[in-house]
Write an enzyme that holds these catalytic residues in place. Structure first.
Site, PDB file in Angstrom:
ATOM      1  N   ASN A  47     -87.898  32.458 -20.720  1.00  0.00           N
ATOM      2  CA  ASN A  47     -89.450  32.104 -20.749  1.00  0.00           C
ATOM      3  C   ASN A  47     -89.679  30.786 -21.524  1.00  0.00           C
ATOM      4  O   ASN A  47     -91.174  30.705 -21.805  1.00  0.00           O
ATOM      5  CB  ASN A  47     -90.083  33.169 -21.764  1.00  0.00           C
ATOM      6  CG  ASN A  47     -89.673  34.408 -20.869  1.00  0.00           C
ATOM      7  OD1 ASN A  47     -88.833  35.328 -21.452  1.00  0.00           O
ATOM      8  ND2 ASN A  47     -90.065  35.049 -19.731  1.00  0.00           N
ATOM      9  N   ASP A  57     -91.027  37.638 -15.573  1.00  0.00           N
ATOM     10  CA  ASP A  57     -92.098  36.640 -15.693  1.00  0.00           C
ATOM     11  C   ASP A  57     -91.449  35.349 -16.343  1.00  0.00           C
ATOM     12  O   ASP A  57     -91.957  34.777 -17.419  1.00  0.00           O
ATOM     13  CB  ASP A  57     -93.344  37.161 -16.651  1.00  0.00           C
ATOM     14  CG  ASP A  57     -94.585  35.947 -16.659  1.00  0.00           C
ATOM     15  OD1 ASP A  57     -94.661  35.355 -15.559  1.00  0.00           O
ATOM     16  OD2 ASP A  57     -95.151  36.319 -17.520  1.00  0.00           O
ATOM     17  N   ILE A  92     -94.086  27.885 -23.558  1.00  0.00           N
ATOM     18  CA  ILE A  92     -93.732  29.089 -23.609  1.00  0.00           C
ATOM     19  C   ILE A  92     -94.579  29.867 -22.658  1.00  0.00           C
ATOM     20  O   ILE A  92     -95.685  29.867 -22.560  1.00  0.00           O
ATOM     21  CB  ILE A  92     -94.056  29.827 -25.204  1.00  0.00           C
ATOM     22  CG1 ILE A  92     -93.469  28.721 -26.134  1.00  0.00           C
ATOM     23  CG2 ILE A  92     -93.537  30.939 -25.364  1.00  0.00           C
ATOM     24  CD1 ILE A  92     -93.711  28.619 -27.452  1.00  0.00           C
ATOM     25  N   CYS A  93     -93.970  30.797 -21.996  1.00  0.00           N
ATOM     26  CA  CYS A  93     -94.644  32.009 -21.294  1.00  0.00           C
ATOM     27  C   CYS A  93     -94.668  33.243 -21.830  1.00  0.00           C
ATOM     28  O   CYS A  93     -93.650  33.792 -21.940  1.00  0.00           O
ATOM     29  CB  CYS A  93     -93.716  32.009 -19.684  1.00  0.00           C
ATOM     30  SG  CYS A  93     -94.633  33.189 -18.693  1.00  0.00           S
ATOM     31  N   LEU A  94     -95.904  33.358 -22.328  1.00  0.00           N
ATOM     32  CA  LEU A  94     -95.994  34.661 -23.313  1.00  0.00           C
ATOM     33  C   LEU A  94     -97.280  35.125 -23.020  1.00  0.00           C
ATOM     34  O   LEU A  94     -98.496  34.242 -23.426  1.00  0.00           O
ATOM     35  CB  LEU A  94     -95.768  34.587 -24.671  1.00  0.00           C
ATOM     36  CG  LEU A  94     -95.636  35.664 -25.849  1.00  0.00           C
ATOM     37  CD1 LEU A  94     -94.757  36.836 -25.381  1.00  0.00           C
ATOM     38  CD2 LEU A  94     -95.719  35.212 -27.213  1.00  0.00           C
TER      39      LEU A  94
END
Lengths: 155, 384
Positions: free
Chosen positions: A78, A122, A85-87
């Site tokens: 992620n 994701d 950052i993918c959050l």
């Protein structure tokens, strides 16, 4: 709304009673850019690494989420090569779950948790996500190698 | 009264306790066995609300038949009929034999386990025993080390003790708890525990010195098992040291946390001097030396109680009590949440969201804290 009042309170709190393995201080004289670091949790490939994160506070904070980016390279499904950052916590609803009651301390704890528990459904780095899902030993080896190379403080 | 005569003839040991025949105590016979029962029949001669108390053995035998017992209070026409049903049931259960044998073997095993534990505690010496739970499954043992520190060993003994070893909890670093031998007897476990404790004297001496001399910000209240300390060494910079429990006086693992600029001079000093760390000198003295510090910053007086981030009565969005003179006036209705918000803070958040519903002068959305529905009037309604 007084953005700097809240920020000062948050930073003071993190300084006096920080969550385990987390720090966050202003980068320069302004409160708009912060230097944070998190220590990788034990029994993960990130163990003992110190990961630097740059946090930018938007003009409309806390109505908009802070923008966080890893400065230290991380091998993670992620987190991309530029440290993005993918959050979902870092995005406004309806796409994300940012809410103004979330604090810097909570956000950094979530990032520490993200390192421990990647979300391969994701991903930002699809190859790493596939590796995490289908070839876990290889993922662990590469993540450890990356941690040793970049996140260990050499003396 | 016919019913009472029948009861007296067939169940002579079930004795009425009052003139209204609402309470009976005694024994019910089934085959060669007798079981204590106490019957309460509040509306005698009717059986509704009938309740039974009985001996532990009978309750084990009747386990799973509660439904029958309950139905009979409706279907039986008299107390005599009810007692006959009960007796038949007990006989049937006893003949099936499972309940009874289970009962006796369990009983036997328990007594054996208890005797074993007690004899082991006696061998161990009762002055080391701090606490034993009434069912003997939790045992707390205590030792005082050379420096007068108290250490407690918690043992959870399972039903199968001693064939399965006890579960050990102790306030020691994790790997040392694992080192405690769970082997032979409580006395052996205790001995192994005392051995581990005495091997950790230097470790705790070092950490006690750190806790005395430095401003420790994490852990909040260090316990004996904690191997790390986060110490403030300057403004905006702290270090996290991890002490090796097996070799406490050697140079610990040191991690710098804080702003890059503030870290640089300390890192430089450490790079130059780390090799001169000498296990013969005091730990703190060494630490000061390698970091190039003359002393550690002291903890400010007010950190005795770590303050909460959000204080009572403050807005959960801007963290202030008064915003342009206004106090937070909007509260979440969810009892478990109850967060307070300034009208303007909540309104600004809710109207940022495309998911919020605007109607007339109100905006309806979710509480930013607990996600329950919350509504907020337009602040302009309150102007002037």
């Amino acid at each position: 709304m007084n953005k700097s009042f809240r920020l000062k309170r948050e930073l003071e709190y993190i300084t006096k009673s920080p969550p385990p393995g987390i720090s966050c201080v202003p980068k320069g004289d302004s409160l708009d850019v912060l230097d944070a670091s998190i220590v990788g949790i034990k029994d993960t490939p990130y163990e003992s690494g110190v990961f630097k994160i740059e946090i930018q506070i938007p003009e409309k904070y806390p109505f908009e989420p802070p923008c966080a980016r890893f400065i230290t390279p991380v091998y993670h499904p992620n987190i991309d090569v530029a440290g993005r950052i993918c959050l979902d916590l870092l995005r406004l609803p309806p796409k994300g779950t940012w809410r103004p009651v979330i604090t810097l301390s909570g956000l950094l704890t979530s990032l520490q948790m993200l390192l421990t528990q990647p979300n391969p459904d994701d991903p930002l780095m699809t190859e790493i996500a596939d590796e995490y899902r289908f070839n876990r030993p290889e993922y662990i080896r590469k993540a450890k190698e990356c941690t040793m190379k970049h996140a260990f403080q050499s003396i | 009264m016919n019913d009472q005569l029948l009861v007296l003839k067939k169940f002579p040991l079930v004795v009425p306790q009052n003139r209204d025949f609402t309470l009976y105590k005694g024994f019910i016979q089934a085959g060669s066995e007798e079981f204590y029962i106490c019957l309460h029949v509040p509306h005698y001669p009717f059986l509704n609300d009938l309740s039974i108390r009985c001996s532990w053995e009978l309750s084990v035998i009747l386990q799973g038949h509660e439904k029958n017992l309950n139905e009979w209070t409706k279907s039986c026409s008299s107390l005599f009929a009810y007692l006959e049903c009960l007796q038949n049931l007990i006989m049937k259960c006893l003949e099936a034999g499972t309940a009874a044998s289970l009962l006796h073997s369990d009983h036997h095993l328990l007594v054996k386990t208890y005797k074993h534990i007690i004899s082991e505690l006696e061998v161990l010496g009762l002055d080391h025993v701090l606490h034993v739970s009434s069912s003997l499954n939790e045992v707390k043992l205590q030792t005082v080390d050379q420096a007068g520190r108290n250490h407690i060993l918690n043992l959870s003994l399972g039903m199968n003790y001693p064939s399965s070893p006890p579960v050990i909890h102790a306030d020691l670093p994790e790997q040392l708890v694992r080192n405690i031998k769970t082997g032979s007897s409580l006395a052996a476990i205790y001995k192994s525990f005392v051995q581990q404790v005495s091997g950790l004297q230097m470790f705790w001496e070092v950490l006690d010195e750190v806790d005395r001399e430095c401003w420790v910000i994490d852990p909040d209240n260090p316990t004996r098992k904690d191997m790390y300390r986060r110490i403030v060494i300057g403004s905006n910079v702290s270090i996290q040291i991890t002490v090796d429990p097996f070799n406490a006086t050697k140079r610990p693992d040191i991690k710098f946390l804080g702003s890059e600029r503030a870290i640089i001079p300390f890192k430089k000093s450490l790079t130059e001097k780390f090799q001169f760390w000498s296990s013969d000198d005091g730990f703190i003295q060494n630490l000061k030396f390698v970091l190039g510090l003359s002393g550690f910053p002291a903890a400010p007086a007010d950190t005795g109680h770590p303050q909460d981030l959000l204080h009572q009565g403050e807005c959960a969005i801007c963290f202030m009590a008064r915003l342009e003179g206004e106090l937070p006036s909007q509260a979440c209705d969810n009892e478990k949440c109850g967060m307070l918000y300034h009208l303007s803070c909540l309104f600004e958040w809710l109207q940022t969201l495309p998911t919020s519903n605007k109607s007339f002068n109100y905006v309806h959305g979710e509480c930013p804290n607990c996600s329950m529905a919350i509504s907020c009037p337009k602040p302009s309604l309150y102007e002037n």
